[in-house]
Design an enzyme around this catalytic site. Structure first.
Site, short mmCIF file in Angstrom:
data_model
loop_
_atom_site.label_atom_id
_atom_site.label_comp_id
_atom_site.label_asym_id
_atom_site.label_seq_id
_atom_site.Cartn_x
_atom_site.Cartn_y
_atom_site.Cartn_z
N LYS A 12 0.82 -1.21 0.00
CA LYS A 12 0.00 0.00 0.00
C LYS A 12 0.87 1.28 0.00
O LYS A 12 2.07 1.22 0.32
CB LYS A 12 -0.93 -0.03 1.21
CG LYS A 12 -1.95 -1.17 1.16
CD LYS A 12 -2.98 -1.04 2.27
CE LYS A 12 -4.01 -2.15 2.20
NZ LYS A 12 -5.09 -1.97 3.20
N TYR A 52 -12.24 -1.88 -4.30
CA TYR A 52 -12.79 -2.11 -2.95
C TYR A 52 -14.32 -2.03 -2.94
O TYR A 52 -14.91 -1.75 -1.89
CB TYR A 52 -12.22 -1.09 -1.97
CG TYR A 52 -10.83 -1.43 -1.45
CD1 TYR A 52 -10.61 -2.58 -0.68
CD2 TYR A 52 -9.75 -0.60 -1.70
CE1 TYR A 52 -9.35 -2.88 -0.18
CE2 TYR A 52 -8.48 -0.90 -1.20
CZ TYR A 52 -8.29 -2.04 -0.44
OH TYR A 52 -7.04 -2.34 0.06
N PHE A 60 -15.61 3.62 6.35
CA PHE A 60 -14.23 3.98 6.01
C PHE A 60 -13.96 3.95 4.50
O PHE A 60 -12.83 4.17 4.07
CB PHE A 60 -13.24 3.07 6.74
CG PHE A 60 -13.45 1.59 6.51
CD1 PHE A 60 -12.97 0.95 5.37
CD2 PHE A 60 -14.12 0.82 7.46
CE1 PHE A 60 -13.15 -0.40 5.16
CE2 PHE A 60 -14.31 -0.55 7.26
CZ PHE A 60 -13.82 -1.15 6.11
N ARG A 88 -2.13 -14.30 4.37
CA ARG A 88 -2.84 -13.56 5.42
C ARG A 88 -2.17 -13.74 6.78
O ARG A 88 -2.12 -12.83 7.61
CB ARG A 88 -4.31 -13.93 5.43
CG ARG A 88 -5.01 -13.35 4.18
CD ARG A 88 -6.48 -13.65 4.13
NE ARG A 88 -7.23 -12.92 5.12
CZ ARG A 88 -7.64 -11.66 5.00
NH1 ARG A 88 -7.33 -10.96 3.92
NH2 ARG A 88 -8.35 -11.08 5.95
N ARG A 105 2.59 -6.59 9.00
CA ARG A 105 1.90 -5.42 9.58
C ARG A 105 2.49 -5.02 10.94
O ARG A 105 2.53 -3.84 11.28
CB ARG A 105 0.40 -5.69 9.67
CG ARG A 105 -0.27 -5.57 8.29
CD ARG A 105 -1.69 -6.00 8.32
NE ARG A 105 -2.38 -5.71 7.08
CZ ARG A 105 -3.46 -6.36 6.68
NH1 ARG A 105 -3.97 -7.33 7.41
NH2 ARG A 105 -4.05 -6.05 5.54
N ASN A 115 -2.10 0.23 6.72
CA ASN A 115 -1.67 -1.06 7.25
C ASN A 115 -0.78 -1.85 6.28
O ASN A 115 -0.74 -3.08 6.31
CB ASN A 115 -2.87 -1.89 7.74
CG ASN A 115 -3.80 -2.30 6.62
OD1 ASN A 115 -3.64 -1.85 5.48
ND2 ASN A 115 -4.76 -3.16 6.92
N HIS A 118 -2.15 -5.43 1.49
CA HIS A 118 -3.45 -6.07 1.27
C HIS A 118 -3.20 -7.48 0.74
O HIS A 118 -2.26 -7.70 -0.01
CB HIS A 118 -4.27 -5.28 0.24
CG HIS A 118 -5.46 -6.05 -0.26
ND1 HIS A 118 -6.65 -6.09 0.43
CD2 HIS A 118 -5.62 -6.86 -1.34
CE1 HIS A 118 -7.50 -6.88 -0.23
NE2 HIS A 118 -6.89 -7.34 -1.31
N GLU A 129 -9.52 -9.98 -7.87
CA GLU A 129 -8.45 -9.01 -7.64
C GLU A 129 -7.28 -9.19 -8.61
O GLU A 129 -6.72 -8.21 -9.11
CB GLU A 129 -7.98 -9.08 -6.19
CG GLU A 129 -9.08 -8.62 -5.23
CD GLU A 129 -8.74 -8.74 -3.75
OE1 GLU A 129 -9.57 -8.32 -2.94
OE2 GLU A 129 -7.64 -9.24 -3.41
P1 CMP Z 1 -7.45 -4.55 3.33
O1 CMP Z 1 -6.93 -5.91 3.59
O2 CMP Z 1 -6.86 -3.80 2.20
O3 CMP Z 1 -9.04 -4.63 3.09
C1 CMP Z 1 -9.89 -3.56 3.37
C2 CMP Z 1 -9.21 -2.46 4.09
O4 CMP Z 1 -10.05 -1.56 4.76
C3 CMP Z 1 -8.34 -3.04 5.19
O5 CMP Z 1 -7.26 -3.70 4.65
C4 CMP Z 1 -8.03 -1.80 6.01
O6 CMP Z 1 -6.95 -1.08 5.47
C5 CMP Z 1 -9.31 -1.01 5.81
N1 CMP Z 1 -10.11 -1.05 7.02
C6 CMP Z 1 -10.71 -2.11 7.56
N2 CMP Z 1 -11.38 -1.75 8.68
C7 CMP Z 1 -11.19 -0.43 8.82
C8 CMP Z 1 -11.61 0.53 9.76
N3 CMP Z 1 -12.38 0.19 10.80
N4 CMP Z 1 -11.21 1.80 9.58
C9 CMP Z 1 -10.44 2.16 8.54
N5 CMP Z 1 -10.01 1.28 7.59
C10 CMP Z 1 -10.37 0.01 7.75
#
Ligand code: CMP
Length: 141
Positions: A12, A52, A60, A88, A105, A115, A118, A129
């Site tokens: 990311k 997404y 969010f 994961r 992470r 974070n 992905h 994806e």
């Molecule tokens: P990712 O694995 O990319 O899939 C969806 C993303 O949404 C996740 O990682 C986080 O980066 C983001 N995400 C999930 N929950 C929250 C949250 N509560 N607030 C902000 N971002 C979130």
């Protein structure tokens, strides 16, 4: 029984900005993943929203898609036995506050949104994806 599986991953914008791409690729390869597709690019807000779309109703969503279109990302196609679950596990919990020692992470993420990485969460999402970012001919044999 283990079966060869493909998964999709994104380094990311926060992690690319920190210069963590090389370390993250190294961590992934050390765990036995084969990189069969790799590119760095920037996506716009609309492209992030398409990727997404499953999260469109989440509070969010706007912030996540703004962040994902804020700078370069590195997208990857990965292959390994049990690739989806194993990636994961290596990524660690979505919220880095809950991520275990030794995970990507834990090392590189700074918040639940920023974070670092992905990874696809299931076979069907991996297919969607992978095809969102790669044409079939771009995968190495
Ligand atoms: P990712 O694995 O990319 O899939 C969806 C993303 O949404 C996740 O990682 C986080 O980066 C983001 N995400 C999930 N929950 C929250 C949250 N509560 N607030 C902000 N971002 C979130």
């Amino acid at each position: 029984m283990q079966t060869l599986q493909r998964t999709f991953s994104i380094v990311k914008p926060d992690a690319v900005e920190k210069g963590a791409t090389g370390d993250i690729l190294h961590m992934i390869q050390e765990k036995g993943f084969r990189i069969i597709g790799l590119k760095m690019l920037e996506i716009n807000k609309q492209q992030a929203e398409g990727f997404y779309a499953v999260h469109a109703s989440r509070p969010f969503f706007d912030s996540l898609t703004t962040f994902m279109s804020s700078g370069p990302i590195v997208v990857m196609a990965l292959e390994k036995d049990n690739a989806i679950a194993d990636l994961r596990k290596l990524m660690g919990a979505t919220n880095p506050a809950n991520a275990e020692e030794g995970t990507i992470r834990k090392k590189w993420a700074s918040s639940i949104e920023h974070n670092a990485i992905h990874g696809s969460d299931a076979d069907e999402t991996a297919r969607f994806e992978l095809s969102y970012f790669f044409a079939g001919y771009e995968f190495c044999k």
